[in-house]
Design a protein around this motif. Structure first.
Motif, PDB file in Angstrom:
ATOM      1  N   ILE A 470      14.591 -79.051 -12.117  1.00  0.00           N
ATOM      2  CA  ILE A 470      14.046 -78.741 -10.788  1.00  0.00           C
ATOM      3  C   ILE A 470      15.070 -79.228  -9.765  1.00  0.00           C
ATOM      4  CG2 ILE A 470      12.099 -79.039  -9.227  1.00  0.00           C
ATOM      5  CD1 ILE A 470      10.368 -79.695 -11.626  1.00  0.00           C
ATOM      6  N   MET A 474      14.742 -76.549  -4.606  1.00  0.00           N
ATOM      7  CA  MET A 474      13.315 -76.234  -4.767  1.00  0.00           C
ATOM      8  C   MET A 474      12.428 -77.189  -3.970  1.00  0.00           C
ATOM      9  SD  MET A 474      12.957 -75.244  -8.806  1.00  0.00           S
ATOM     10  CE  MET A 474      13.907 -73.906  -9.532  1.00  0.00           C
ATOM     11  N   TRP A 505       6.794 -78.467  -6.113  1.00  0.00           N
ATOM     12  CA  TRP A 505       8.108 -77.894  -5.863  1.00  0.00           C
ATOM     13  C   TRP A 505       7.979 -76.384  -5.645  1.00  0.00           C
ATOM     14  CZ3 TRP A 505       6.172 -79.305 -10.529  1.00  0.00           C
ATOM     15  CH2 TRP A 505       6.248 -78.409 -11.585  1.00  0.00           C
ATOM     16  N   PRO A 507      10.014 -72.986  -6.416  1.00  0.00           N
ATOM     17  CA  PRO A 507      11.122 -72.274  -7.062  1.00  0.00           C
ATOM     18  C   PRO A 507      11.770 -71.226  -6.172  1.00  0.00           C
ATOM     19  CG  PRO A 507       9.279 -72.496  -8.560  1.00  0.00           C
ATOM     20  CD  PRO A 507       8.787 -72.950  -7.222  1.00  0.00           C
ATOM     21  N   ASP A 508      10.977 -70.574  -5.306  1.00  0.00           N
ATOM     22  CA  ASP A 508      11.542 -69.668  -4.310  1.00  0.00           C
ATOM     23  C   ASP A 508      10.584 -69.638  -3.123  1.00  0.00           C
ATOM     24  OD1 ASP A 508       9.513 -67.594  -4.728  1.00  0.00           O
ATOM     25  OD2 ASP A 508      10.600 -67.085  -6.563  1.00  0.00           O
TER      26      ASP A 508
END
Length: 845
Positions: A470, A474, A505, A507-508
């Motif tokens: 991660i 992120m 978190w 990711p996008d």
């Protein structure tokens, strides 16, 4: 029968009112009201929202109704007087004698105010309403030009359009737009002409990612997107001075075969020096130094740097001793020393620093060095270390006549010098209950007290290096929370403790992940003897059964708690098996099971993961989807260590921790929301939800706080919260819940006028028991056949948009009610007396 007659009368009255409204009341004799726009594209009539939105004139807005629609705003506009000022002047102000007579009853000032109010109300009606849309050939011709331009920039270079006005009589007309698109042009040969070798090298390395593809239809939007791609590509690969001014495209259509060649042209850098300009080859820049200034506040503007630290290649400067751990600062910066310049690292750094909640939005500047390198300067302005807030509230409910609460909160920044934030919040309240039976009770006999701690760490707090799994782009963070509360004279009087350790978190930009490594909840009921004073419906049912059985006379009532508990114990032991009917026995046993379930203490140790994909571009987006999924596992750690820890089972065969049987279950939830934009403030929205919680191991049912319920302002709006289900059970319980839920909703939202919107909706769903210790057939999901018990509600509502929130009111009607026998469920209680009125904030989905 009376209800049916009433509905018929209302329907006839509404029909007469609507038919009596004259849509052309304000249309002059030489004008025509636009009733409809028709699109004919390549000899076929179509309904194309994209083309319709290009038209300069559209018919008056209408409100959709079953089988018809009405132009309500036009009707409202037509009720206004067209020249109210002239009318008032002719009827009042120009007649001194009349004004004098009117002034006998009202003062001259009051009369002027009354006439002014009349004029203002008339103007409000005109503003709120909508003037009739008059056919205008000038605007129709402008629409034709816009339509042709639209098709040409999307590849139909030979598109032609015209229109025809059709007279419908009674001062009404429609416009037919006829469009012949011709054959669309497609991209053929794609080539480039790039002046700077460095730029050409980068372009060719990423040529496969070009948005222009040979064989695809020409669209100007693709050209613009390709231009943006090239600019972003160059600026993220070190070309510091690159901008859109240097990119252009030249098209060459091939005669006769509807193909077009595109040449991408990228010029050299233009440098202007006084009155002279020159061209120079682009160069790739590296970031040489990154300087972080931690005291960019106004009060420190004249102070000298006294503390300088170098960490991992970064230079950190401070006025006075550095108050932050260097790693905490550099971890928030994506611009790294001795790396190639990437323009995208600037917004990433700004967002990450803002997320620390320790500094204001940063200033980031680049300075160009003589050796074709850059120096990045990051200026941080610290926020105050402490932030204190208070909120107060006065409230009233079915439990208390009046109550007061106060909620202080303290935010402490940079707690451990690594940009952590600690939030300490509490609440305390007192209230007066509605139970006035005991004159010796003090007035304020209800109290609640609680405190909550939340520590936020702007990274993944872990003994392992998680950067590769991660990475920091992120935006991971860790939260540790702990809370406890106590309440007295409210329900069963509870003491609660909760604690959680979670990661979050992204990711996008569309996806959010959250992992609760552990989530602990402990609930202890302190006053279980008060159960039947809280759940009065259950008590009334039990009292009726006790009278029927002869346990008490028809004039007596069960005492609480001893009388009710003793009777339940006798029923449970089988004493009344031969006296009570099977239905009464089932009801008494169900009351007993529910009482035990709601009065038991709960200990939940869970781990859960949630995933959300939100495709909204922004809050104003009305064409998007949201999918979320959640999986929760509870009790497995306690179960695995029960024997190791030497735990013993209680009389029910369950292991206990801290004298409480811990819960063990698996729970999953799936939720999908989709919005379709149907035009200006016209939206179709749907929601589907499925949830199931399965007890196993140490549990035979799901804790009340983890179960599902149906009904309410954000669920099936034809039933109040907790009143629907389970299944077809006709329950009188105050709080109905179960461990399986299905919910479906559809809603058509439309604008009425200004900030006022309307909606029609249909909600469907129910809850059931499954894989637990509930044996009631009506409440249990036994297969696809149980789906016949899905309840359906429908209705309408109003929404007032205050910009920062929406106030919502909905009326739900029971359309298909599973509590009735099959064949008698449709429209059984479909009337206003049995409707449910909901008030909510913002949209339900």
């Amino acid at each position: 029968m009376k209800n049916l007659q009433f509905k018929i009368v209302i329907l006839l009255v509404l029909t007469l009112l609507i038919s009596g409204c004259d849509t052309v009341k304000r249309v002059a004799d030489n004008q025509q009201l636009l009733t409809k726009n028709t699109l004919t594209i390549n000899n076929q009539k179509v309904a194309n929202d994209t083309i319709s939105n290009l038209l300069y004139q559209k018919p008056n807005t209408t409100i959709p109704l079953p089988f018809t629609s009405i132009p309500l705003r036009l009707y409202l506009y037509n009720t206004a007087r067209p020249n109210i000022d002239s009318i008032l002047n002719a009827e009042y102000y120009s007649q001194p004698d009349k004004m004098q007579r009117k002034s006998r009853f009202l003062s001259r000032k009051q009369l002027h105010k009354r006439l002014e109010s009349k004029a203002n109300f008339n103007k409000w009606i005109k503003r709120t309403g909508e003037a009739p849309v008059i056919v205008d050939t000038v605007l129709a011709n402008k629409s034709i030009t816009r339509i042709q331009n639209y098709y040409k920039v999307n590849g139909w270079f030979n598109a032609e359009a015209d229109y025809t006005v059709t007279n419908e009589g009674n001062k009404k007309a429609s416009i037919d737009y006829n469009i012949a698109t011709g054959e669309a042009y497609k991209l053929d040969t794609l080539y480039s002409k790039i002046a700077s070798p460095e730029v050409e090298k980068i372009y060719n390395q990423h040529k496969k990612n070009s948005l222009l593809k040979s064989g695809e239809q020409y669209r100007i939007s693709k050209i613009y997107s390709e231009e943006d791609r090239i600019v972003d590509l160059m600026r993220d690969n070190g070309v510091y001075h690159f901008s859109q001014d240097y990119v252009s495209f030249v098209g060459d259509s091939i005669l006769g075969n509807h193909k077009i060649n595109i040449e991408t042209i990228i010029e050299d850098r233009l440098i202007r020096e006084e009155d002279v300009s020159r061209r120079e080859k682009f160069k790739v820049y590296n970031v040489k130094d990154v300087n972080i200034y931690t005291n960019n506040s106004f009060k420190d503007r004249n102070q000298s740097i006294t503390d300088t630290t170098t960490y991992d290649g970064y230079n950190i400067y401070s006025v006075g001793k550095l108050k932050y751990k260097p790693r905490a600062l550099t971890n928030a910066v994506f611009i790294a020393p001795n790396t190639i310049f990437k323009d995208n690292n600037r917004p990433l750094t700004s967002r990450k620093i803002s997320d620390l909640r320790t500094f204001k939005y940063p200033n980031i500047d680049y300075l160009e060095n003589p050796d074709t390198t850059l120096t990045a300067n990051i200026y941080l302005t610290p926020l105050q270390k402490f932030e204190l807030e208070f909120s107060t509230e006065a409230l009233q409910s079915n439990i208390q006549t009046i109550g007061f609460s106060i909620s202080p909160s303290l935010l402490i920044r940079n707690v451990f010098n690594a940009a952590e934030t600690l939030e300490i919040s509490g609440f305390t309240s007192i209230g007066a209950s509605k139970d006035n039976n005991d004159i010796n009770d003090q007035f304020f006999d209800i109290n609640e007290l609680g405190i909550n701690f939340k520590l936020t760490i702007p990274r993944l707090f872990s003994p392992f290096n998680t950067e590769k799994i991660i990475p920091k782009y992120m935006f991971p963070n860790t939260s540790l929370t702990a809370a406890t509360s106590s309440q007295t004279n409210i329900g069963l009087d509870k003491q609660t403790f909760t604690g959680a350790f979670n990661y979050k978190w992204y990711p996008d930009s569309k996806v959010t992940n959250k992992l609760d490594l552990f989530n602990i909840q402990f609930v202890k009921n302190l006053n279980t003897a008060n159960y039947f004073n809280v759940y009065t419906n259950s008590y009334d049912s039990l009292n009726d059964i006790a009278q029927t059985s002869g346990y008490i006379s028809s004039t007596e009532d069960l005492s609480i708690p001893s009388g009710a508990d003793t009777f339940l114990n006798l029923v449970d032991s089988g004493t009344y098996n031969s006296i009570l009917s099977e239905d009464d026995l089932d009801s008494a046993n169900a009351i007993n099971e529910r009482k035990q379930r709601l009065t038991e203490d709960n200990l939940i140790f869970a781990t859960n993961f949630s995933y959300t994909k939100d495709r909204r571009d922004n809050l104003a987006d009305e064409d998007f989807s949201i999918f979320s999924a959640r999986l929760e596992l509870a009790g497995n750690l306690f179960s695995a260590t029960s024997k190791i820890l030497g735990l013993e089972k209680n009389e029910d065969g369950k292991y206990e921790m801290f004298n409480v049987a811990f819960s063990q279950y698996v729970k999953t939830e799936l939720n999908y929301i989709k919005h379709w934009s149907l035009g200006y403030k016209n939206v179709l929205a749907i929601r589907t939800f499925f949830g199931i919680a399965i007890p196993y191991g140490n549990s035979t049912n799901i804790p009340f706080t983890k179960s599902f319920f149906a009904g309410g302002a954000n669920d099936n709006r034809a039933w109040s919260a907790y009143s629907l289900g389970p299944g077809s059970l006709n329950s009188s319980d105050e709080f109905n819940e179960a461990n399986l839920k299905v919910a479906l909703s559809a809603e058509h939202r439309f604008n009425l006028f200004g900030p006022l919107n309307g909606a029609f909706f249909v909600d469907a769903g129910n809850i059931w028991n499954v894989f637990d210790d509930i044996n009631q057939e009506e409440a249990t999901f036994s297969g696809l056949d149980s789906l016949k018990d899905i309840a359906v509600g429908s209705g309408f509502g109003l929404r007032y948009d205050f910009n920062f929130f929406v106030l919502r009111g909905d009326i739900g009607f029971k359309t298909y009610d599973p509590q009735y026998s099959l064949g008698n469920r449709w429209f059984k209680d479909y009337n206003f007396p049995n409707a449910v009125y909901n008030i909510g904030i913002n949209y339900p989905f």
